[in-house]
Write a protein that holds these residues in place. Structure first.
Motif, PDB file in Angstrom:
ATOM      1  N   LYS A 105       0.842  -1.204   0.000  1.00 52.24           N
ATOM      2  CA  LYS A 105       0.000   0.000   0.000  1.00 52.24           C
ATOM      3  C   LYS A 105       0.878   1.255   0.000  1.00 52.24           C
ATOM      4  CE  LYS A 105      -3.641   2.198   2.694  1.00 52.24           C
ATOM      5  NZ  LYS A 105      -4.563   2.049   3.816  1.00 52.24           N
ATOM      6  N   GLU A 106       1.918   1.260   0.799  1.00 52.63           N
ATOM      7  CA  GLU A 106       2.828   2.419   0.831  1.00 52.63           C
ATOM      8  C   GLU A 106       3.541   2.594  -0.506  1.00 52.63           C
ATOM      9  OE1 GLU A 106       2.821   4.788   3.164  1.00 52.63           O
ATOM     10  OE2 GLU A 106       1.159   3.577   3.896  1.00 52.63           O
ATOM     11  N   TRP A 107       3.964   1.488  -1.120  1.00 49.97           N
ATOM     12  CA  TRP A 107       4.609   1.556  -2.431  1.00 49.97           C
ATOM     13  C   TRP A 107       3.639   2.130  -3.464  1.00 49.97           C
ATOM     14  CZ3 TRP A 107       3.615  -0.768  -7.172  1.00 49.97           C
ATOM     15  CH2 TRP A 107       4.618  -0.622  -8.135  1.00 49.97           C
ATOM     16  N   LEU A 108       2.376   1.687  -3.419  1.00 48.73           N
ATOM     17  CA  LEU A 108       1.364   2.189  -4.355  1.00 48.73           C
ATOM     18  C   LEU A 108       1.150   3.692  -4.173  1.00 48.73           C
ATOM     19  CD1 LEU A 108      -1.140  -0.766  -3.995  1.00 48.73           C
ATOM     20  CD2 LEU A 108       0.117  -0.175  -6.085  1.00 48.73           C
ATOM     21  N   LYS A 109       1.108   4.156  -2.940  1.00 53.86           N
ATOM     22  CA  LYS A 109       0.973   5.596  -2.685  1.00 53.86           C
ATOM     23  C   LYS A 109       2.165   6.356  -3.271  1.00 53.86           C
ATOM     24  CE  LYS A 109      -1.729   5.322   1.595  1.00 53.86           C
ATOM     25  NZ  LYS A 109      -1.689   5.585   3.047  1.00 53.86           N
ATOM     26  N   GLY A 110       3.349   5.777  -3.136  1.00 57.91           N
ATOM     27  CA  GLY A 110       4.546   6.387  -3.717  1.00 57.91           C
ATOM     28  C   GLY A 110       4.464   6.466  -5.232  1.00 57.91           C
ATOM     29  N   GLN A 111       3.895   5.426  -5.851  1.00 61.05           N
ATOM     30  CA  GLN A 111       3.731   5.423  -7.301  1.00 61.05           C
ATOM     31  C   GLN A 111       2.771   6.517  -7.756  1.00 61.05           C
ATOM     32  OE1 GLN A 111       5.423   3.369  -9.706  1.00 61.05           O
ATOM     33  NE2 GLN A 111       6.633   3.390  -7.827  1.00 61.05           N
ATOM     34  N   ILE A 112       1.740   6.771  -6.964  1.00 64.10           N
ATOM     35  CA  ILE A 112       0.800   7.847  -7.286  1.00 64.10           C
ATOM     36  C   ILE A 112       1.536   9.182  -7.289  1.00 64.10           C
ATOM     37  CG2 ILE A 112      -1.193   9.151  -6.427  1.00 64.10           C
ATOM     38  CD1 ILE A 112      -2.279   6.408  -5.369  1.00 64.10           C
ATOM     39  N   ILE A 113       2.289   9.447  -6.236  1.00 57.70           N
ATOM     40  CA  ILE A 113       3.025  10.710  -6.125  1.00 57.70           C
ATOM     41  C   ILE A 113       4.043  10.840  -7.252  1.00 57.70           C
ATOM     42  CG2 ILE A 113       4.682  11.985  -4.690  1.00 57.70           C
ATOM     43  CD1 ILE A 113       3.150  10.703  -2.242  1.00 57.70           C
ATOM     44  N   GLU A 114       4.792   9.774  -7.484  1.00 59.50           N
ATOM     45  CA  GLU A 114       5.807   9.782  -8.536  1.00 59.50           C
ATOM     46  C   GLU A 114       5.178  10.025  -9.913  1.00 59.50           C
ATOM     47  OE1 GLU A 114       8.678   6.441 -10.460  1.00 59.50           O
ATOM     48  OE2 GLU A 114       8.668   6.554  -8.272  1.00 59.50           O
ATOM     49  N   SER A 115       4.054   9.390 -10.173  1.00 63.94           N
ATOM     50  CA  SER A 115       3.393   9.538 -11.471  1.00 63.94           C
ATOM     51  C   SER A 115       2.860  10.950 -11.683  1.00 63.94           C
ATOM     52  CB  SER A 115       2.250   8.526 -11.602  1.00 63.94           C
ATOM     53  OG  SER A 115       2.752   7.214 -11.583  1.00 63.94           O
ATOM     54  N   ILE A 116       2.277  11.531 -10.644  1.00 64.12           N
ATOM     55  CA  ILE A 116       1.769  12.905 -10.758  1.00 64.12           C
ATOM     56  C   ILE A 116       2.919  13.889 -10.932  1.00 64.12           C
ATOM     57  CG2 ILE A 116       0.650  14.766  -9.448  1.00 64.12           C
ATOM     58  CD1 ILE A 116      -1.374  12.727  -8.498  1.00 64.12           C
ATOM     59  N   ASN A 117       3.982  13.709 -10.171  1.00 62.71           N
ATOM     60  CA  ASN A 117       5.144  14.602 -10.299  1.00 62.71           C
ATOM     61  C   ASN A 117       5.756  14.517 -11.692  1.00 62.71           C
ATOM     62  OD1 ASN A 117       4.854  15.535  -7.696  1.00 62.71           O
ATOM     63  ND2 ASN A 117       6.395  14.163  -6.830  1.00 62.71           N
ATOM     64  N   TYR A 118       5.868  13.306 -12.228  1.00 65.80           N
ATOM     65  CA  TYR A 118       6.427  13.132 -13.568  1.00 65.80           C
ATOM     66  C   TYR A 118       5.532  13.820 -14.599  1.00 65.80           C
ATOM     67  CZ  TYR A 118       8.670  10.938 -17.579  1.00 65.80           C
ATOM     68  OH  TYR A 118       9.342  10.720 -18.752  1.00 65.80           O
ATOM     69  N   ALA A 119       4.225  13.609 -14.512  1.00 64.38           N
ATOM     70  CA  ALA A 119       3.288  14.228 -15.454  1.00 64.38           C
ATOM     71  C   ALA A 119       3.363  15.749 -15.372  1.00 64.38           C
ATOM     72  CB  ALA A 119       1.869  13.735 -15.178  1.00 64.38           C
ATOM     73  N   TYR A 120       3.494  16.263 -14.163  1.00 61.06           N
ATOM     74  CA  TYR A 120       3.570  17.709 -13.985  1.00 61.06           C
ATOM     75  C   TYR A 120       4.837  18.274 -14.615  1.00 61.06           C
ATOM     76  CZ  TYR A 120       3.721  22.276 -11.744  1.00 61.06           C
ATOM     77  OH  TYR A 120       3.783  23.623 -11.515  1.00 61.06           O
ATOM     78  N   SER A 121       5.971  17.593 -14.391  1.00 62.89           N
ATOM     79  CA  SER A 121       7.244  18.126 -14.888  1.00 62.89           C
ATOM     80  C   SER A 121       7.466  17.867 -16.372  1.00 62.89           C
ATOM     81  CB  SER A 121       8.416  17.565 -14.079  1.00 62.89           C
ATOM     82  OG  SER A 121       8.553  16.182 -14.291  1.00 62.89           O
ATOM     83  N   GLU A 122       6.972  16.730 -16.884  1.00 62.41           N
ATOM     84  CA  GLU A 122       7.246  16.350 -18.276  1.00 62.41           C
ATOM     85  C   GLU A 122       6.067  16.586 -19.222  1.00 62.41           C
ATOM     86  OE1 GLU A 122      10.327  15.448 -19.127  1.00 62.41           O
ATOM     87  OE2 GLU A 122      10.882  15.667 -17.011  1.00 62.41           O
ATOM     88  N   GLY A 123       4.875  16.700 -18.675  1.00 63.69           N
ATOM     89  CA  GLY A 123       3.691  16.914 -19.515  1.00 63.69           C
ATOM     90  C   GLY A 123       3.155  15.647 -20.154  1.00 63.69           C
ATOM     91  N   ILE A 124       3.759  14.509 -19.850  1.00 67.56           N
ATOM     92  CA  ILE A 124       3.319  13.208 -20.366  1.00 67.56           C
ATOM     93  C   ILE A 124       3.470  12.183 -19.242  1.00 67.56           C
ATOM     94  CG2 ILE A 124       3.856  13.635 -22.803  1.00 67.56           C
ATOM     95  CD1 ILE A 124       6.492  12.143 -22.404  1.00 67.56           C
ATOM     96  N   ASP A 125       2.875  11.010 -19.445  1.00 63.29           N
ATOM     97  CA  ASP A 125       3.035   9.935 -18.471  1.00 63.29           C
ATOM     98  C   ASP A 125       4.395   9.269 -18.640  1.00 63.29           C
ATOM     99  OD1 ASP A 125       0.527  10.138 -17.183  1.00 63.29           O
ATOM    100  OD2 ASP A 125      -0.435   9.114 -18.879  1.00 63.29           O
TER     101      ASP A 125
END
Length: 138
Positions: A105-125
């Motif tokens: 569950k903690e790893w999954l939460k980390g993936q959510i944060i990482e994915s949103i941060n990447y999308a924000y900085s790169e504009g793509i998934d």
């Protein structure tokens, strides 16, 4: 389970396609958590199932209007219909795996944060999201 005809969720007394309570209960149980991933507005599923025995255990993930532009995964995350939120919901609602899956569950939460941060900085998934395909059978 894949629900193709949403009217089957309603009682037979409410719609010609509706399932009798006994049939509905045999599919969705009378007392177990049901996690429903829906491509539309969650309130529709709740509206169709509010007279069912197990309605209090039906948890719907769906589209939540926010009026912004996102990547496909970011939109799914914001609406909690992504793979990470669905897996977390299962962990939270199935008592026998809650303790054993706490690290997941903690790893999954980390993936959510990482994915949103990447999308924000790169504009793509992330590439592993954009390029993912169903594995082929061997």
């Amino acid at each position: 389970m894949n629900v193709v005809d949403l009217y089957r969720l309603q009682p037979a007394s409410q719609h010609p396609h509706g399932l009798p309570d006994r049939d509905f209960d045999s599919l969705f149980t009378r007392d177990k958590p049901v996690i429903f991933n829906f491509h539309g507005y969650p309130w529709l599923i709740h509206k169709f199932t509010y007279r069912r025995t197990n309605h209090q255990n039906i948890h719907v993930h769906g589209y939540l209007e926010r009026g912004n532009i996102n990547t496909p995964l970011e939109l799914a995350i914001r609406n909690e219909v992504d793979r990470f939120h669905l897996a977390i919901d299962v962990i939270d609602r199935v008592p026998r795996i809650q303790v054993a899956a706490a690290h997941l569950k903690e790893w999954l939460k980390g993936q959510i944060i990482e994915s949103i941060n990447y999308a924000y900085s790169e504009g793509i998934d992330k590439p592993e999201i954009r390029n993912w395909t169903w594995p082929t059978a061997k």
